[in-house]
Design a protein around this motif. Structure first.
Motif, PDB file in Angstrom:
ATOM      1  N   ALA A   1       0.820  -1.217   0.000  1.00  0.00           N
ATOM      2  CA  ALA A   1       0.000   0.000   0.000  1.00  0.00           C
ATOM      3  C   ALA A   1       0.853   1.266   0.000  1.00  0.00           C
ATOM      4  CB  ALA A   1      -0.932  -0.003   1.199  1.00  0.00           C
ATOM      5  N   MET A   2       2.180   1.116   0.062  1.00  0.00           N
ATOM      6  CA  MET A   2       3.058   2.283   0.219  1.00  0.00           C
ATOM      7  C   MET A   2       2.788   3.404  -0.787  1.00  0.00           C
ATOM      8  SD  MET A   2       4.826   2.692   2.704  1.00  0.00           S
ATOM      9  CE  MET A   2       5.743   4.077   3.286  1.00  0.00           C
ATOM     10  N   PRO A   3       2.663   3.109  -2.089  1.00  0.00           N
ATOM     11  CA  PRO A   3       2.393   4.207  -3.022  1.00  0.00           C
ATOM     12  C   PRO A   3       1.098   4.952  -2.667  1.00  0.00           C
ATOM     13  CG  PRO A   3       2.995   2.234  -4.218  1.00  0.00           C
ATOM     14  CD  PRO A   3       2.830   1.832  -2.785  1.00  0.00           C
ATOM     15  N   GLY A   4       0.079   4.223  -2.245  1.00  0.00           N
ATOM     16  CA  GLY A   4      -1.184   4.847  -1.853  1.00  0.00           C
ATOM     17  C   GLY A   4      -1.017   5.678  -0.599  1.00  0.00           C
ATOM     18  N   ILE A   5      -0.266   5.152   0.365  1.00  0.00           N
ATOM     19  CA  ILE A   5      -0.034   5.879   1.610  1.00  0.00           C
ATOM     20  C   ILE A   5       0.674   7.190   1.302  1.00  0.00           C
ATOM     21  CG2 ILE A   5       1.283   5.851   3.758  1.00  0.00           C
ATOM     22  CD1 ILE A   5       0.801   2.833   3.908  1.00  0.00           C
ATOM     23  N   VAL A   6       1.722   7.107   0.473  1.00  0.00           N
ATOM     24  CA  VAL A   6       2.503   8.309   0.187  1.00  0.00           C
ATOM     25  C   VAL A   6       1.671   9.326  -0.585  1.00  0.00           C
ATOM     26  CG1 VAL A   6       4.495   9.183  -1.071  1.00  0.00           C
ATOM     27  CG2 VAL A   6       4.712   7.160   0.347  1.00  0.00           C
TER      28      VAL A   6
ATOM     29  N   LEU B   1       9.209  11.715   0.631  1.00  0.00           N
ATOM     30  CA  LEU B   1       9.446  10.734  -0.420  1.00  0.00           C
ATOM     31  C   LEU B   1      10.767  10.017  -0.200  1.00  0.00           C
ATOM     32  CD1 LEU B   1       8.282  12.684  -3.580  1.00  0.00           C
ATOM     33  CD2 LEU B   1       7.271  10.608  -2.676  1.00  0.00           C
ATOM     34  N   LYS B   2      11.781  10.778   0.210  1.00  0.00           N
ATOM     35  CA  LYS B   2      13.098  10.174   0.451  1.00  0.00           C
ATOM     36  C   LYS B   2      13.007   9.160   1.596  1.00  0.00           C
ATOM     37  CE  LYS B   2      16.064  11.429  -2.490  1.00  0.00           C
ATOM     38  NZ  LYS B   2      15.088  11.039  -3.469  1.00  0.00           N
ATOM     39  N   LEU B   3      12.302   9.545   2.662  1.00  0.00           N
ATOM     40  CA  LEU B   3      12.216   8.661   3.825  1.00  0.00           C
ATOM     41  C   LEU B   3      11.468   7.377   3.503  1.00  0.00           C
ATOM     42  CD1 LEU B   3      11.559  11.018   6.864  1.00  0.00           C
ATOM     43  CD2 LEU B   3      13.626   9.749   6.297  1.00  0.00           C
ATOM     44  N   SER B   4      10.420   7.492   2.657  1.00  0.00           N
ATOM     45  CA  SER B   4       9.626   6.295   2.358  1.00  0.00           C
ATOM     46  C   SER B   4      10.162   5.577   1.122  1.00  0.00           C
ATOM     47  CB  SER B   4       8.166   6.672   2.161  1.00  0.00           C
ATOM     48  OG  SER B   4       8.046   7.513   1.047  1.00  0.00           O
ATOM     49  N   ARG B   5      11.267   6.087   0.549  1.00  0.00           N
ATOM     50  CA  ARG B   5      11.909   5.480  -0.626  1.00  0.00           C
ATOM     51  C   ARG B   5      10.924   5.286  -1.783  1.00  0.00           C
ATOM     52  NH1 ARG B   5      13.587   1.561   2.797  1.00  0.00           N
ATOM     53  NH2 ARG B   5      15.291   2.169   4.158  1.00  0.00           N
TER      54      ARG B   5
ATOM     55  N   LEU C   1       8.197  10.223  -6.940  1.00  0.00           N
ATOM     56  CA  LEU C   1       6.955  10.949  -7.196  1.00  0.00           C
ATOM     57  C   LEU C   1       6.219  10.353  -8.397  1.00  0.00           C
ATOM     58  CD1 LEU C   1       5.430  13.326  -6.016  1.00  0.00           C
ATOM     59  CD2 LEU C   1       6.478  14.786  -7.731  1.00  0.00           C
ATOM     60  N   THR C   2       6.974   9.997  -9.438  1.00  0.00           N
ATOM     61  CA  THR C   2       6.324   9.454 -10.633  1.00  0.00           C
ATOM     62  C   THR C   2       5.646   8.129 -10.312  1.00  0.00           C
ATOM     63  OG1 THR C   2       8.512   8.645 -11.186  1.00  0.00           O
ATOM     64  CG2 THR C   2       7.701  10.505 -12.452  1.00  0.00           C
ATOM     65  N   GLU C   3       6.312   7.300  -9.515  1.00  0.00           N
ATOM     66  CA  GLU C   3       5.753   5.994  -9.169  1.00  0.00           C
ATOM     67  C   GLU C   3       4.472   6.158  -8.357  1.00  0.00           C
ATOM     68  OE1 GLU C   3       7.150   2.395  -6.392  1.00  0.00           O
ATOM     69  OE2 GLU C   3       8.752   3.395  -7.485  1.00  0.00           O
ATOM     70  N   THR C   4       4.522   7.094  -7.398  1.00  0.00           N
ATOM     71  CA  THR C   4       3.393   7.314  -6.517  1.00  0.00           C
ATOM     72  C   THR C   4       2.191   7.854  -7.259  1.00  0.00           C
ATOM     73  OG1 THR C   4       5.006   7.880  -4.865  1.00  0.00           O
ATOM     74  CG2 THR C   4       2.749   8.402  -4.361  1.00  0.00           C
ATOM     75  N   MET C   5       2.427   8.890  -8.087  1.00  0.00           N
ATOM     76  CA  MET C   5       1.314   9.552  -8.756  1.00  0.00           C
ATOM     77  C   MET C   5       0.869   8.774  -9.986  1.00  0.00           C
ATOM     78  SD  MET C   5       0.496  11.942  -6.883  1.00  0.00           S
ATOM     79  CE  MET C   5       1.124  12.838  -5.498  1.00  0.00           C
ATOM     80  N   GLY C   6       1.766   7.904 -10.494  1.00  0.00           N
ATOM     81  CA  GLY C   6       1.428   7.145 -11.696  1.00  0.00           C
ATOM     82  C   GLY C   6       0.416   6.041 -11.449  1.00  0.00           C
ATOM     83  N   ARG C   7       0.168   5.722 -10.192  1.00  0.00           N
ATOM     84  CA  ARG C   7      -0.754   4.622  -9.876  1.00  0.00           C
ATOM     85  C   ARG C   7      -2.203   4.981 -10.151  1.00  0.00           C
ATOM     86  NH1 ARG C   7       0.589  -0.259  -6.595  1.00  0.00           N
ATOM     87  NH2 ARG C   7       2.801  -0.365  -6.901  1.00  0.00           N
TER      88      ARG C   7
END
Ligand SMILES: Nc1ncnc2c1ncn2[C@@H]1O[C@H](COP(=O)(O)OP(=O)(O)OP(=O)(O)O)[C@@H](O)[C@H]1O
Ligand SMILES: [Mg+2]
Lengths: 286, 366
Positions: A204-209, A273-277, A280-286
């Protein structure tokens, strides 16, 4: 690409470019220009960083700034902690009609305007409000208590306004988690906790971020909720910007504040973003 | 039996609302054997397996593993492991972490996890791939990692839910043999479910044929193939030519049936002879039928037939024959020898079979 298709490409790109340039880039250039001009007399300006110096020399300003940042971060964490179980329940433990209904129920508060919603909270929390009366009635408190105009009230309002923006990306990512992965986790002897930590949360990390970024920005830039629920004593940085522009007519200082707020939100999102590794593209691309 | 069977199911039943998915299933699986559950799609195989794994509660019945009832034991506490239909490898972990997951949950020290993961990966033929990601593996490799992830925990019973379903044909053939040898190597009890009869026939010590939530027959591959208990098993396990008709005469176990097309055939009744005039079905295996260009002796099942088409497939070639009177077709294994080699469409051949090799069952519900 042929010349013709190139033309089409640029034509299609036009609205986006117009939007970016006229509504984002131009105002910010203007803002920046204004923020670096110091007023030395009537209609006399000089280029310099004086407005920024004012900010750092006046404790009220930078304390409000830091307070806003911390409270926004806290709101984000609180929203995540409250939103995750709700999203998990909707995505994994319900199906079909129940799922749609629950999802819609999260949306209902957004059918009324933010102003009305906030007044709703004021009716609940004020000295003569529902909560105070109820607690007096049940004998928990002796006299009327004012629940409004403090940091807690701001927090409640902010979490309430932004929780949907946390739940939606969380439900989407949790929905895409294959149930058999969770079952496999239990089958291999996993406990609820270890399955949450090793399987569900990494997935769920991308969603959390992305939820956190949106909630954080909404809280940081919110004006109405902190002003109405926080009252005079609970300052919010957007309130300071408003005062500079509208009450004081000090556009120069207001612009500097605006720029500092932009820098703040960008850097905190970057650090997050750095802390959660995550990228931005990966997170928003979902 | 001296030692108790690894897995015992007693009258296991599962109801969904008003629908019975698993209906009073009982069986025993001895230690170290390969047990398959074979049945068509939707017959309740997955439901049964999920009850054994602990993901679904049986409505009634009992389930014992190594002699202990498992009804009140949660899935994480049962000494069984499951290989899921789509394997369910954790994409957020590398292979080493995937295989070590179960050991980590048990609190095994990190150094020991490392050696045990290394050892089990070696045993499945994939040494040194701990640092790879799940999506960097081929289908067959993932398969073996999924088995390694279960076997590293040394379960009493390994459950496999159609694990070869997602693979392409060639790899499936290969993995069949590999799975069987892995099972022999680990000497663990395997319970394997599939709808592919050749998978079940090749790999299993014992096979249960499941239909509409019930076990129709439990037996070795040979027993199911040569002595099917009912019409469903006869039709489902292996290829068979099926004829329906009315019983005209009975001579001991020998039943003579007139098919709906009007041909007269005889076959052996296995479980209870049908009565005269009843509806019955006859099953004949394609390889039990002999072909010849000249009319053979006075066999009751001999009829001249016309070649409809030749389905050439090397050693597994088939020929489709049509009865000129009834129009019924017959699938026959075509030996690639003698004068049958040149058989072509439109030729006439004589097909006959020994009635002892054909099976007759009374039609159910008629
Ligand atoms: N949770 C459920 N609620 C209601 N009915 C269900 C549920 N799970 C399965 N069923 C029904 O039970 C029957 C058996 O399902 P099951 O998944 O066990 O079939 P299967 O033999 O594994 O089939 P397949 O080979 O297609 O995987 C099906 O008719 C299915 O619709
Ligand atoms: Mg299934």
């Amino acid at each position: 690409m042929t010349d013709k298709s190139k033309l089409g490409f640029y034509l299609l790109l036009m609205p986006l470019m117009l939007w970016l340039i006229t509504l984002i880039i131009l105002p910010h250039i203007g803002l920046f220009m204004v923020s670096i001009s110091e007023k030395i007399g009537v209609r006399q300006y000089e280029t310099g960083l004086g407005n920024y110096a004012v900010f750092f020399n006046e404790p009220l300003y930078w304390r409000t700034f830091a307070r806003t940042a911390f409270m926004s971060i806290f709101t984000t964490v609180l929203t995540l902690v409250l939103g995750f179980p709700v999203a998990y329940y909707i995505a994994k433990l319900t199906r079909g009609r129940t799922k749609t209904t629950l999802f819609l129920m999260c949306l209902i508060p957004f059918w009324v305007s933010e102003l009305v919603r906030t007044f709703g909270w004021m009716i609940l929390l004020r000295e003569t409000g529902v909560l105070s009366n109820f607690l007096q009635y049940t004998g928990v408190i002796g006299g009327p208590v004012e629940f409004l105009y403090n940091d807690g009230a701001i927090m409640v309002g902010l979490v309430y306004t932004s929780i949907l923006f946390m739940i939606v990306p969380l439900v989407t990512t949790l929905d895409s988690l294959d149930d058999s992965l969770i079952e496999a986790g239990y089958d291999l002897g996993g406990s609820d906790y270890s399955i949450m930590r090793e399987i569900v949360i990494p997935h769920a990390m991308p969603g959390i971020v992305s939820g956190c970024i949106v909630v954080f920005m909404l809280s940081l830039g919110n004006y109405l909720t902190p002003i109405l629920l926080g009252g005079k004593d609970s300052l919010w940085f957007t309130g300071l910007i408003y005062t500079q522009f509208i009450t004081r007519f000090n556009w120069e200082l207001g612009s500097a504040f605006g720029f500092l707020l932009l820098a703040l939100s960008s850097s905190i999102v970057f650090i997050g973003l750095k802390l959660s590794r995550q990228s931005l593209t990966e997170t928003m691309g979902r | 039996m001296t030692t108790p069977a690894d897995l015992v199911c007693k009258d296991l039943t599962k109801d969904f609302d008003d629908f019975r998915a698993v209906d009073r299933v009982s069986f025993e699986v001895p230690q170290g054997s390969f047990f398959s559950i074979l049945g068509p799609s939707g017959c309740g195989k997955t439901t049964l397996l999920r009850m054994i794994a602990g993901f679904q509660f049986p409505t009634s019945g009992d389930l014992l593993i190594k002699g202990k009832s498992m009804i009140d034991v949660g899935p994480s506490k049962r000494p069984v492991s499951m290989v899921f239909q789509h394997l369910a490898l954790f994409p957020m972990m590398n292979i080493g972490k995937n295989v070590g997951f179960g050991l980590r949950q048990r609190g095994v020290p990190a150094a020991e996890i490392k050696t045990r993961v290394g050892r089990v990966l070696e045993r499945v033929g994939l040494p040194g791939i701990e640092d790879r990601q799940v999506d960097q593996l081929s289908g067959g490799q993932k398969q073996r990692v999924a088995i390694a992830r279960c076997m590293v925990l040394e379960p009493d019973v390994l459950l496999l839910d159609e694990p070869l379903g997602a693979l392409d044909l060639k790899l499936r053939e290969h993995m069949k043999i590999e799975l069987k040898s892995l099972q022999a190597e680990f000497n663990t009890t395997f319970v394997y479910i599939t709808h592919d009869q050749s998978e079940a026939l090749v790999m299993s010590d014992n096979i249960a044929v499941m239909n509409k939530g019930r076990f129709d027959q439990i037996g070795t591959a040979k027993e199911l193939y040569y002595e099917p208990a009912n019409a469903f098993v006869a039709g489902f396990v292996g290829d068979a030519n099926k004829f329906s008709g009315k019983v005209m005469g009975i001579d001991g176990q020998r039943v003579t049936v007139t098919t709906n097309g009007g041909a007269e055939l005889s076959a052996q009744a296995m479980h209870g002879t049908p009565s005269i005039g009843a509806n019955a079905q006859i099953f004949v295996r394609p390889e039990a039928i002999a072909l010849s260009k000249t009319a053979p002796s006075d066999n009751p099942n001999t009829t001249p037939r016309i070649v409809d088409s030749v389905l050439f497939n090397g050693a597994n070639s088939m020929v489709l024959l049509r009865d000129p009177q009834s129009g019924e077709t017959l699938q026959v294994t075509l030996p690639q020898t003698g004068d049958l080699l040149g058989l072509g469409k439109g030729d006439t051949v004589f097909a006959d079979w020994d009635p002892a090799q054909a099976r007759c069952f009374a039609t159910e519900g008629a």
